[in-house]
Write an enzyme that holds these catalytic residues in place. Structure first.
Site, PDB file in Angstrom:
ATOM      1  N   TYR A 168       0.918  -0.963   0.019  1.00  0.00           N
ATOM      2  CA  TYR A 168       0.159   0.043   0.020  1.00  0.00           C
ATOM      3  C   TYR A 168       0.922   1.235   0.043  1.00  0.00           C
ATOM      4  O   TYR A 168       0.616   2.203  -0.745  1.00  0.00           O
ATOM      5  CB  TYR A 168      -0.935  -0.054   1.323  1.00  0.00           C
ATOM      6  CG  TYR A 168      -1.875   1.147   1.402  1.00  0.00           C
ATOM      7  CD1 TYR A 168      -3.147   1.074   0.513  1.00  0.00           C
ATOM      8  CD2 TYR A 168      -1.665   2.265   2.132  1.00  0.00           C
ATOM      9  CE1 TYR A 168      -3.968   2.063   0.553  1.00  0.00           C
ATOM     10  CE2 TYR A 168      -2.780   3.147   2.255  1.00  0.00           C
ATOM     11  CZ  TYR A 168      -3.704   3.178   1.304  1.00  0.00           C
ATOM     12  OH  TYR A 168      -4.863   4.211   1.284  1.00  0.00           O
ATOM     13  N   GLU A 179       4.326   1.843  -0.577  1.00  0.00           N
ATOM     14  CA  GLU A 179       5.171   1.877  -1.657  1.00  0.00           C
ATOM     15  C   GLU A 179       4.381   2.092  -3.295  1.00  0.00           C
ATOM     16  O   GLU A 179       4.800   3.106  -3.880  1.00  0.00           O
ATOM     17  CB  GLU A 179       6.254   0.904  -2.079  1.00  0.00           C
ATOM     18  CG  GLU A 179       7.070   0.870  -0.575  1.00  0.00           C
ATOM     19  CD  GLU A 179       8.203   1.919  -0.461  1.00  0.00           C
ATOM     20  OE1 GLU A 179       7.824   2.935  -1.091  1.00  0.00           O
ATOM     21  OE2 GLU A 179       9.175   1.601   0.132  1.00  0.00           O
ATOM     22  N   GLY A 180       3.117   1.351  -3.111  1.00  0.00           N
ATOM     23  CA  GLY A 180       2.202   1.697  -4.292  1.00  0.00           C
ATOM     24  C   GLY A 180       1.852   3.172  -4.411  1.00  0.00           C
ATOM     25  O   GLY A 180       1.892   3.612  -5.504  1.00  0.00           O
ATOM     26  N   ARG A 191     -10.864  -1.372   9.995  1.00  0.00           N
ATOM     27  CA  ARG A 191     -10.217  -0.250  10.552  1.00  0.00           C
ATOM     28  C   ARG A 191     -10.778   0.080  11.944  1.00  0.00           C
ATOM     29  O   ARG A 191     -11.993  -0.336  12.215  1.00  0.00           O
ATOM     30  CB  ARG A 191     -10.366   0.893   9.614  1.00  0.00           C
ATOM     31  CG  ARG A 191      -9.194   0.870   8.696  1.00  0.00           C
ATOM     32  CD  ARG A 191      -9.157   2.024   7.443  1.00  0.00           C
ATOM     33  NE  ARG A 191     -10.485   1.782   6.716  1.00  0.00           N
ATOM     34  CZ  ARG A 191     -10.370   2.249   5.646  1.00  0.00           C
ATOM     35  NH1 ARG A 191      -9.710   3.296   5.414  1.00  0.00           N
ATOM     36  NH2 ARG A 191     -11.351   2.104   4.660  1.00  0.00           N
ATOM     37  N   GLY A 247      -2.315   0.430  22.878  1.00  0.00           N
ATOM     38  CA  GLY A 247      -3.201   1.373  22.549  1.00  0.00           C
ATOM     39  C   GLY A 247      -2.590   2.888  22.939  1.00  0.00           C
ATOM     40  O   GLY A 247      -3.496   3.773  23.056  1.00  0.00           O
ATOM     41  N   GLN A 307      -0.590   4.346  20.676  1.00  0.00           N
ATOM     42  CA  GLN A 307      -0.406   4.602  19.305  1.00  0.00           C
ATOM     43  C   GLN A 307      -1.505   5.564  19.133  1.00  0.00           C
ATOM     44  O   GLN A 307      -2.607   5.570  19.656  1.00  0.00           O
ATOM     45  CB  GLN A 307      -0.046   3.631  18.268  1.00  0.00           C
ATOM     46  CG  GLN A 307      -1.508   2.833  18.046  1.00  0.00           C
ATOM     47  CD  GLN A 307      -1.793   1.607  18.818  1.00  0.00           C
ATOM     48  OE1 GLN A 307      -1.378   1.579  19.933  1.00  0.00           O
ATOM     49  NE2 GLN A 307      -2.439   0.768  18.255  1.00  0.00           N
ATOM     50  N   THR A 308      -1.106   6.693  18.276  1.00  0.00           N
ATOM     51  CA  THR A 308      -2.079   7.769  18.172  1.00  0.00           C
ATOM     52  C   THR A 308      -2.640   7.716  16.610  1.00  0.00           C
ATOM     53  O   THR A 308      -1.692   7.430  15.828  1.00  0.00           O
ATOM     54  CB  THR A 308      -1.588   9.299  18.181  1.00  0.00           C
ATOM     55  OG1 THR A 308      -0.565   9.438  17.452  1.00  0.00           O
ATOM     56  CG2 THR A 308      -1.065   9.321  19.756  1.00  0.00           C
ATOM     57  N   ARG A 309      -3.718   8.415  16.465  1.00  0.00           N
ATOM     58  CA  ARG A 309      -4.230   8.590  15.197  1.00  0.00           C
ATOM     59  C   ARG A 309      -5.125   9.914  15.162  1.00  0.00           C
ATOM     60  O   ARG A 309      -5.543  10.213  15.985  1.00  0.00           O
ATOM     61  CB  ARG A 309      -5.099   7.409  14.498  1.00  0.00           C
ATOM     62  CG  ARG A 309      -4.295   6.129  14.133  1.00  0.00           C
ATOM     63  CD  ARG A 309      -3.314   6.352  13.219  1.00  0.00           C
ATOM     64  NE  ARG A 309      -2.824   5.040  12.794  1.00  0.00           N
ATOM     65  CZ  ARG A 309      -1.768   4.411  13.292  1.00  0.00           C
ATOM     66  NH1 ARG A 309      -0.958   5.106  14.270  1.00  0.00           N
ATOM     67  NH2 ARG A 309      -1.424   3.333  12.895  1.00  0.00           N
ATOM     68  N   GLN A 365       2.606   7.124  15.681  1.00  0.00           N
ATOM     69  CA  GLN A 365       1.797   8.163  15.765  1.00  0.00           C
ATOM     70  C   GLN A 365       1.589   8.874  14.602  1.00  0.00           C
ATOM     71  O   GLN A 365       2.280   8.608  13.519  1.00  0.00           O
ATOM     72  CB  GLN A 365       2.750   9.311  16.856  1.00  0.00           C
ATOM     73  CG  GLN A 365       3.918   9.455  16.211  1.00  0.00           C
ATOM     74  CD  GLN A 365       4.668  10.370  17.114  1.00  0.00           C
ATOM     75  OE1 GLN A 365       4.440  11.077  17.950  1.00  0.00           O
ATOM     76  NE2 GLN A 365       5.906  10.834  16.894  1.00  0.00           N
TER      77      GLN A 365
END
Ligand code: UDP
Ligand code: UDP
Length: 300
Positions: free
Chosen positions: A132, A134-135, A173, A194, A196-198, A263
């Site tokens: 995904y 590198e594409g 997701r 948990g 990690q952030t988005r 992050q």
């Protein structure tokens, strides 16, 4: 996103040709448009050439959920790379403006925070997310080379995590997983601890950004970040969803997938100054509308 974009373009008075191979989407999302004289649907896979007459192209093709794009990783790279070549060829022949849905994944697991467009990224070229990442990176290369070599008018957006109604319940997701789990009274699966952030953008805000970017002056090529800069840990998101849906779900902790970025948060200064755009919808308001959507399909 595609169906929301179709709605918006039709509302603006455009004639829309919607091209989809339904690899990860469903016809239910555009069924309400079928029969409209200004809407046409073609089942087609853009890794094959497409000869049609158009004056603007939005290239959103590619599964974007890790579980979907890792299902057939070779096809994922082909969709981004061969797909971009065909759509750029189409834009070149028809002299159409062309928009590319690129991604925050081009930044990989970033050492710069928040991510601004000038950051080149830290992407593993041989990992399970690479098909995904590198594409999409190669697609950006193709867009800029068609721009330099053939003078194509390009518009490249780097999209950060987006959510909203019409996501598939098995999309995989985080927002859809958590809402569906909470509605079904199942445990909320947090990958890793948990921490990690988005940063989550509501789909209507994002589509507004697309339309503004397409309408921008010729010299605005991007890449330009589009996303919501409000950052949350995945654990916080789990807690918010439980609180909003109610019920007995608990947080459970599972293995963190390989190469999962720690992050992510967009720097949207460029979008603010060039497009006069910034998200208007707060996470909780967007979640409310999304929960409503899933309530209808999951609990029926
Ligand atoms: N292409 C397409 N639709 C068009 C024009 C081109 O699908 O209306 C495809 C074509 O199959 C080609 C690709 O786009 O493989 C790239 O086109 P381009 O003109 O850049 O390359 P060339 O045909 O010169 O190799
Ligand atoms: N995630 C999670 N539980 C889930 C699905 C995802 O904890 O059921 C985590 C995932 O590991 C990642 C974050 O949520 O850290 C966002 O994942 P998603 O697949 O939505 O998108 P990504 O930003 O990783 O492409």
């Amino acid at each position: 996103m595609g169906s929301h974009l179709c709605d918006r373009l039709l509302k603006n008075g455009a004639d829309v040709l919607c091209v989809d191979n339904f690899y990860s989407g469903t016809r239910d999302n555009i069924i309400h448009l079928i029969g409209s004289p200004h809407f046409e649907l073609v089942r087609h896979d853009i890794t094959f050439p497409l000869y049609v007459e158009v004056d603007e192209i939005y290239n959103l093709a590619c599964p974007a959920s890790p579980i979907h794009y890792q299902w057939d990783p070779v096809q994922t790279t082909k969709t981004s790379v061969h797909g971009a070549i065909n759509m750029l060829g189409l834009a070149k022949r028809t002299k159409a403006k062309i928009f590319q849905a690129s991604t925050s994944e081009v930044y990989g697991d970033p050492e710069v925070h928040p991510q601004e467009e000038s950051y080149w990224g830290r992407v593993n070229p041989i990992g399970i997310r690479s098909c995904y990442d590198e594409g999409k990176r190669c697609a950006e290369t193709l867009f800029f080379d068609y721009h330099r070599q053939h003078n194509l008018e390009i518009k490249v957006a780097r999209i950060f995590n987006t959510f909203g109604p019409r996501m598939h319940p098995n999309d995989g997701r985080v927002v859809s997983n958590f809402i569906v789990q909470a509605l079904q009274g199942k445990n909320i699966t947090i990958y890793g601890d948990g921490s990690q952030t988005r940063s989550f953008c509501y789909v209507d805000d994002l589509i507004e950004g697309f339309v503004r970017l397409m309408a921008s002056k010729n010299d605005v090529t991007g890449p330009i970040n589009l996303g919501n800069p409000d950052e949350f840990t995945i654990k916080q998101l789990g807690e918010i969803v439980i609180q909003m849906v109610g019920g007995k779900s608990k947080l459970v902790f599972e293995t963190l997938p390989q190469d999962d970025p720690k992050q992510r948060k967009p720097d949207i200064s460029l979008a603010k100054t060039t497009l006069d755009w910034e998200p208007q919808i707060k996470l909780k308001d967007g979640l409310e509308k999304t929960i409503e959507h899933f309530r209808k399909i999951v609990l029926k």
